[in-house]
Write an enzyme that holds these catalytic residues in place. Sequence first.
Site, PDB file in Angstrom:
ATOM      1  N   ASP A  49      43.033  42.935  37.698  1.00 26.34           N
ATOM      2  CA  ASP A  49      41.734  42.393  37.269  1.00 26.34           C
ATOM      3  C   ASP A  49      41.048  43.270  36.210  1.00 26.34           C
ATOM      4  OD1 ASP A  49      42.158  40.595  39.424  1.00 26.34           O
ATOM      5  OD2 ASP A  49      41.136  41.936  40.805  1.00 26.34           O
ATOM      6  N   GLU A 259      38.998  30.828  38.930  1.00 29.05           N
ATOM      7  CA  GLU A 259      38.370  32.157  39.095  1.00 29.05           C
ATOM      8  C   GLU A 259      38.557  32.943  37.801  1.00 29.05           C
ATOM      9  OE1 GLU A 259      40.637  34.098  42.235  1.00 29.05           O
ATOM     10  OE2 GLU A 259      42.352  34.346  40.933  1.00 29.05           O
TER      11      GLU A 259
HETATM   12  O1  FUB Z   1      41.737  41.044  43.029  1.00 35.51           O
HETATM   13  C1  FUB Z   1      41.244  40.113  43.967  1.00 35.51           C
HETATM   14  C2  FUB Z   1      41.103  38.769  43.344  1.00 35.51           C
HETATM   15  O2  FUB Z   1      42.375  38.303  42.879  1.00 35.51           O
HETATM   16  C3  FUB Z   1      40.227  38.711  42.120  1.00 35.51           C
HETATM   17  O3  FUB Z   1      38.864  38.776  42.406  1.00 35.51           O
HETATM   18  C4  FUB Z   1      40.699  37.425  41.555  1.00 35.51           C
HETATM   19  O4  FUB Z   1      40.274  37.183  40.255  1.00 35.51           O
HETATM   20  C5  FUB Z   1      42.199  37.565  41.678  1.00 35.51           C
HETATM   21  O5  FUB Z   1      42.741  38.312  40.615  1.00 35.51           O
END
Ligand code: FUB
Length: 361
Positions: A49, A259
Site C-alpha cells: 500500500d 478500495e
Molecule cells: O493492506 C490492507 C489492505 O489491503 C489495504 O487497506 C487495502 O487497500 C489492500 O491493499
Amino acid sequence: MKTIIKSNLKLIMLAGTALFYINQTSAQQKKEKIKYLSEPLIKNIYTADPSAHVFNGKIYIYPSHDIDAGIPENDNGDHFAMHDYHILSLDHIGGPVTDHGVALDIKDIPWGGRQLWAPDAAYKNGTYYLYFPLKNKQDVFQIGVATSKYPAGPFKAQPHPIPGSFSIDPAVFVDADGTAYMYFGGIWGGQLQRWKDGKYDPNGSKTDLQDDNAPSLNCKVVKLKNNMLEFDGSVHDALIVDSAGHPLLTKDHDRRFFEGSWMHKYNGKYYFTYSTGDTHFLAYAIGKSPEGPFTYAGHFMLPVQGWTTHHSIIKFKGKWYIFYHDTELSGRTSLRNVKMTRLCHNPDGTIRMINTFTVQK
Ligand code: FUB
C-alpha cells in the site's frame, strides 16, 4: 429461475477467482519463469500500500508494514494484522532506499483496536500528517491522524479518530489553491458496505455481492480543515459515471470502485484512480473537480502477482511514477513488497497500460 441464474453467475465468478489463484500459485511455483517489470524497493521487511510523496526534494513512501500474524485468510482481511508503520525514502530514482524504522506503533494510539492498514501523508504549515485506518475497540474501522515535524516521523497520534471518519484507505490530495481533500473507503474487509445509511450496521453484509443491479458503492471525499485534523463539511460520494453519465452498477466488477483510491492532477484535470479489488485491476476516471463526478476512462494496470494491488502516483523531476505492491518475495497474499515504475500519459490524456509481470513460456 432468476435465482438459479444469479447463483450460477456467482459460482462462475468464484470459479474465476479460484482459477486466478491457481494461476498465481502455479506461476509462483515456477518462479524462474516469471519476469517482473520492477524489483521490490526493500527486502528487509514486507511492505504494501505505498503512498508516495515528494517532500524537500526527496521521495518518501508511507506503506503498510506486513507481518506474518498466522491468521488464516478470509474476506474480512483478518490476515492483514499489521501493528506499526515504517517510512521509506529515496533521494533519486534507482538510488538506495532508507527504512527509517518504526514511525508509529499501534500501542501508542489510544483509541486503537487492531489492524493498521494503508496510510497516507500530507504536509501543511510546517507539520507532516500521517493518516491511517485502524479498527477501533469495537472492531469498526475509522481513520486516525498523527503529526510530526519530520516527514519520516516519529509521529504522535491524536487521542481520537477523525470525527465522522469511517472505513479505510485515506488518500489526501492538496490542490494548487491549498485546499486539502481526503478520499477514503473500501468495500468488503474495508466495511464501506456497512455504512449505507450513514450509520455502522454491525450485521451488515461482508461483501457487496447482494445488490447486483443497484448503483455501486462509491469512494468518499471530504475537504479537510486548515488544521488538517478534521473534516470540513460533509462527506459525499466521489461518484464514478460511465460515458453516458450513468453511475456504475454493483455487478460491474471490472469497473466499479473497491478500495485504494488516489488523486493526481494532469493537464488541469483530476484523475481519480482506484483498485477494482476482486477483479484485480487499477482503473481511472477523470473529472473537472476534485470532488467529482468522475467519468470512467479505463484500466491502467493489469492484475499483479498477489490478490490485488494498491497504488500511488507522483511527479518527480518532471516524470510521473506509480508505486504499487505485489507478492514477488513471499508468494503470500498478506506478505507483500512495494515497487515502483514509470507512469505515462498518452497525448490524448489516457494512461498507458502497465503490465507488471509476464510468464515466460
Ligand atoms: O493492506 C490492507 C489492505 O489491503 C489495504 O487497506 C487495502 O487497500 C489492500 O491493499
